[in-house]
Design an enzyme around this catalytic site. Structure first.
Site: not given
Ligand code: DQA
Length: 148
Positions: A9-10, A17, A22, A73, A76, A97, A99, A106
């Protein structure tokens, strides 16, 4: 070799964002980066993004016996989703995984990762490059070259 890249998501809001965290590049830029990297590595790729947990579970299940590895990825859902963990365990595919940000530096709630329990490796804080590193890692595993 074929890899499924999953984004949660997002991540479709990249570029808009929180650019301080990011970056300014968009989700389309990320897709292009992944396709170009896979092209250079000689890997076939599928890329899927969803804001919905169940759709990500469905995508993992569809990958069963169809791809050689998953780069995920979960955004959240990293920090909340037992469903994604169980789906990764169910299909038994090697998974990495990723990120964009360095989640280890964080908030406390980002220190938990359920999906990590089903992943052989995590790349966090490398921006787009993390996806390429993840693909290279899966390629090395498939070729029987230990990266650890
Ligand atoms: C994320 C890190 C997560 O904590 C966050 O909720 C994201 C992006 C990253 O790519 O750094 O949406 O996965």
């Amino acid at each position: 070799m074929k890899i499924l890249f999953l984004n949660g998501p997002n991540l479709n809001m990249l570029g808009i964002r929180e650019p301080d965290i990011y970056g300014k590049q968009t989700y389309a830029d990320l897709e292009r980066y992944v396709r170009d990297s896979c092209g250079e590595l000689g890997i076939a790729c599928e890329i899927f993004q969803s804001n919905h947990e169940g759709e990500l579970v469905d995508a993992i299940q569809r990958a069963y016996q169809r791809v050689d590895g998953i780069v995920i990825n979960p955004a959240a859902y990293t920090h909340t989703s037992v469903a994604l963990l169980d789906a990764l365990k169910a299909v038994g595919l090697p998974a990495v995984e990723v990120h964009l940000s360095d989640v280890s530096k964080r908030e406390d709630f980002r220190q938990v990762s359920y999906v990590r329990l089903a992943c052989c490796k995590t790349f966090a804080g490398y921006g787009f490059e993390g996806y390429r590193l993840a693909a290279e890692h899966l390629q090395s595993l498939a070729n029987g070259i230990s990266k650890e």
